[in-house]
Design an enzyme around this catalytic site. Sequence first.
Site, mmCIF file in Angstrom:
data_model
loop_
_atom_site.group_PDB
_atom_site.id
_atom_site.type_symbol
_atom_site.label_atom_id
_atom_site.label_comp_id
_atom_site.label_asym_id
_atom_site.label_seq_id
_atom_site.Cartn_x
_atom_site.Cartn_y
_atom_site.Cartn_z
ATOM 1 N N HIS A 67 60.382 23.189 36.752
ATOM 2 C CA HIS A 67 60.800 22.145 37.709
ATOM 3 C C HIS A 67 62.122 22.519 38.368
ATOM 4 C CE1 HIS A 67 60.710 17.699 38.870
ATOM 5 N NE2 HIS A 67 61.845 18.151 39.380
ATOM 6 N N HIS A 73 64.123 22.542 42.551
ATOM 7 C CA HIS A 73 64.051 22.245 43.994
ATOM 8 C C HIS A 73 64.716 23.404 44.731
ATOM 9 C CE1 HIS A 73 62.865 17.902 43.588
ATOM 10 N NE2 HIS A 73 63.289 18.167 42.360
ATOM 11 N N ASP A 127 65.757 21.590 37.477
ATOM 12 C CA ASP A 127 65.824 20.612 38.570
ATOM 13 C C ASP A 127 66.741 21.135 39.682
ATOM 14 O OD1 ASP A 127 64.867 18.310 39.685
ATOM 15 O OD2 ASP A 127 66.327 16.973 38.743
ATOM 16 N N HIS A 179 57.362 12.992 40.407
ATOM 17 C CA HIS A 179 58.681 12.515 39.970
ATOM 18 C C HIS A 179 58.459 11.063 39.541
ATOM 19 C CE1 HIS A 179 60.404 16.069 41.776
ATOM 20 N NE2 HIS A 179 61.624 15.689 41.425
ATOM 21 N N GLN A 226 59.805 13.303 49.217
ATOM 22 C CA GLN A 226 61.104 12.839 48.698
ATOM 23 C C GLN A 226 61.403 11.384 49.074
ATOM 24 O OE1 GLN A 226 64.325 15.146 47.627
ATOM 25 N NE2 GLN A 226 64.573 13.096 46.792
ATOM 26 N N GLU A 237 62.163 8.236 37.529
ATOM 27 C CA GLU A 237 63.465 8.907 37.363
ATOM 28 C C GLU A 237 64.563 7.905 37.678
ATOM 29 O OE1 GLU A 237 64.267 12.243 39.914
ATOM 30 O OE2 GLU A 237 66.096 12.777 38.829
HETATM 31 FE FE FE2 Z 1 63.251 16.872 40.559
#
Ligand code: FE2
Length: 441
Positions: A61, A63, A313, A214, A156, A217
């Site tokens: 995971h 980005h 992440d 996701h 997102q 979170e």
């Molecule tokens: Fe993430």
Amino acid sequence: MVSSSIVLRQCRLIGSDADDLADIAIAQGKITAIAPQLPDRAPTEIDVAGQLVSPPFVESHIHLDSVLTVGQPRWNRSGTLFEGIEIWRDRKQNISLEDVKERAIAALKQQAQQGVLFVRTHADVSESSLTALKALLEVRDAVKDWLALQVVAFPQDGVYTSPDNEELLEESLRLGADAVGGIPHYELTREDGVRSLQRIFALAEKYDRLIDIHCDEIDDDQSRFLEVVVAQAVKTGMGEKVTASHTTAFASYNNAYALKLMGFLRRTQINFIANPLINITLQGRTDTYPKRRGVTRVKELWQAGQNVSLGHDCIQDPWYSLGTGNMLEVAWMAVHVCQMTGTDEIDACYDMVTGHGAQTLNLGDRYGLTVGRPANLIVLEASDRYDAIRRRPAVRTVIAQGQILAQTQPALTQWLLAGDRPASTVGIITDSKGVRPPRLD
Ligand code: FE2
């Protein structure tokens, strides 16, 4: 019979006993033999001298569209999620295909030289140009000879928060994204969150893709989309193809609800990903004291037999200015914040950045130290998983698809006090016979 191109001598295979040193032969990109004292001769012979040989690390995971942007256009002075979002909104104005590709490849090289050869990245598909997605699909192709990259189409800003988002998500799959993402707790209402998950599962079935959500979170103990993901996984039978990332709210659920949910989880083999470096720093920010850790129930999920892997992440982006791409740092943090300090628990955290990550990515027989599989492996200056996590030593050699990709010389300390010896627990811990120190169990 095909002759070997590389033979590694005296390998301590991960999970084996101290006396079981083996040689590994590689030919035409594959592992062709594993046995003590192989008779094979090869143009490249590597004396591993009893160090640990492991399948490569798996970054499950990250980005990559935002990596290595720290300080652009300004640093996050509060360190909070919300200031990070504001900074990223400004930085995104300057995003371009070349910008994303350059940073993503730089981060992947950082990771690969530290033994990471399989990566799942999220690509923000909330922008009409789909620049991040297109760039990361090009990166997937550019690095394919030395690293396998999976790209998740990640909405997102949510699927139903603006009229174009749903189509952008589907277009991303048509362009070739490997997985469908989602962010149900960030949709405008609970109902939209549920609807987004139903749509994501339908798209995954239509295009035959993986799913990585996701999910929850947030510290809100009422954020309960994991149960919806589980329900969809049970109904569709897609279990192993489905991943719930973060699930930080799971740490805040009351135990009565959490135990009920654990029971439902047994009906499907979905994967979990925790990101301990980020979860421990971004969650719990609205608490005074006691302050929650904000990391999902890693230990309990692992004990229940669910597949759990770990990710970074972020690496040097608006949300997290730190990070080096080293998966042992991720595992080390998980050991601490998840209180996984028991002997088997430490080993499990190593597995969460190797084999369990491979399971999350659905790598199947493309991964593992087994004859006939692609020759992806790393040599670690360590005696076992515990030692690797405790000292986080250098990955000495990285072999990707049968080629030596990178070699690293570890730091060497010279103890200069006359007539004295250095501390035995620092530095190289195996002697020339491959003898390792006693394990503390
Ligand atoms: Fe993430």
